[in-house]
Design a protein around this motif. Structure first.
Motif, PDB file in Angstrom:
ATOM      1  N   SER A 123      -7.820  24.957  37.209  1.00  0.00           N
ATOM      2  CA  SER A 123      -8.948  24.320  36.433  1.00  0.00           C
ATOM      3  C   SER A 123      -8.992  22.929  35.920  1.00  0.00           C
ATOM      4  O   SER A 123      -9.791  22.560  35.592  1.00  0.00           O
ATOM      5  N   GLY A 124      -7.683  22.492  35.761  1.00  0.00           N
ATOM      6  CA  GLY A 124      -7.476  21.267  35.451  1.00  0.00           C
ATOM      7  C   GLY A 124      -7.763  20.848  33.893  1.00  0.00           C
ATOM      8  O   GLY A 124      -7.878  21.777  33.125  1.00  0.00           O
ATOM      9  N   PRO A 125      -8.553  19.959  33.654  1.00  0.00           N
ATOM     10  CA  PRO A 125      -8.957  19.386  32.453  1.00  0.00           C
ATOM     11  C   PRO A 125     -10.181  20.207  31.914  1.00  0.00           C
ATOM     12  O   PRO A 125     -10.654  19.979  30.685  1.00  0.00           O
ATOM     13  N   THR A 126     -10.953  21.070  32.743  1.00  0.00           N
ATOM     14  CA  THR A 126     -11.898  21.515  32.540  1.00  0.00           C
ATOM     15  C   THR A 126     -11.761  22.819  31.431  1.00  0.00           C
ATOM     16  O   THR A 126     -12.444  23.352  30.567  1.00  0.00           O
ATOM     17  N   VAL A 127     -10.449  23.305  31.365  1.00  0.00           N
ATOM     18  CA  VAL A 127     -10.086  24.335  30.392  1.00  0.00           C
ATOM     19  C   VAL A 127      -8.780  23.902  29.605  1.00  0.00           C
ATOM     20  O   VAL A 127      -8.095  23.175  30.061  1.00  0.00           O
ATOM     21  N   ASP A 128      -9.036  24.120  28.118  1.00  0.00           N
ATOM     22  CA  ASP A 128      -8.025  23.526  27.406  1.00  0.00           C
ATOM     23  C   ASP A 128      -6.952  24.666  27.320  1.00  0.00           C
ATOM     24  O   ASP A 128      -6.904  25.503  26.539  1.00  0.00           O
ATOM     25  N   VAL A 129      -5.977  24.350  28.281  1.00  0.00           N
ATOM     26  CA  VAL A 129      -4.635  24.990  28.431  1.00  0.00           C
ATOM     27  C   VAL A 129      -3.428  24.046  27.738  1.00  0.00           C
ATOM     28  O   VAL A 129      -2.956  23.176  28.599  1.00  0.00           O
TER      29      VAL A 129
END
Length: 203
Positions: free
Chosen positions: A65-71
């Protein structure tokens, strides 16, 4: 038969913890939401496996997901180091655990089942259920689960990282290993098999 579901969609707290002294500890997973508390008993190894798989799922979500999801990245120390909430009442002992990422709400979904009966017909790895790209199961080779109760918890990625850090510290905080045989040292004394049954000095 109807299954009893203990569901926590937005828990105030979800942690692993223990009761008892090293060598005699009982491991719990516990969720609290308001005044409602649910505690289930797990094995030490189950806590370790759950933490390991949570990290793997989060790393996979971040990779896909990259930066689209805050992990957030993995953590070494947990913010929540407080004891388990009282009262600690065992609802059931955990058999099967599953973990998945819910992309619609951006949360980890953890399911803990009691009284597990594995589907004996699913012995061939080719028969295993396929996982979605951003989901993983903590138990392999189980096509169906038959349980009396299930404990369902949904937590954010950040909270999952904190859970992992606490769980890993909890698992490693047991009895220290014997320097000779690597078995856990008992506070009451340790008969090392490498010493042929005789106690030997450490130094």
């Amino acid at each position: 038969m109807a299954i009893l579901v203990h569901r926590y969609d937005s828990p105030d707290r979800f942690v692993a913890g223990t009761v008892g002294q090293p060598g005699e500890r009982t491991f719990f997973l516990q969720a609290r939401e308001g005044n409602r508390i649910t505690s289930v008993v797990v094995e030490k190894q189950q806590v370790s496996v759950l933490a390991e798989h949570l990290d793997k799922v989060l790393d996979e979500v971040l990779r896909r997901s990259g930066p689209t999801v805050d992990v957030p990245p993995a953590r070494e120390k947990a913010d929540d180091v407080d004891p388990l909430d009282a009262p600690i009442t065992e609802e059931f002992r955990v058999g099967t655990m599953t973990i998945a990422w819910d992309a619609e709400i951006n949360k980890i979904v953890i399911e803990l089942f009691s009284n597990v009966d594995e589907d004996e017909e699913s012995e061939d790895p080719a028969d295993e259920p396929e996982l979605s790209p951003a989901a993983a199961a903590a138990l392999e080779g189980v096509a169906e689960v038959d349980a009396d109760e299930v404990f369902v918890v949904k937590i954010s990625a950040a909270y999952a990282r904190d859970f992992v850090a606490r769980a890993q510290a909890l698992v490693s905080a047991g009895r220290p290993p014997c320097p000779f045989c690597l078995q856990p040292l008992d506070p009451a004394g340790h008969v090392c098999p490498r010493a042929n049954g005789y106690r030997r000095p450490l130094f």
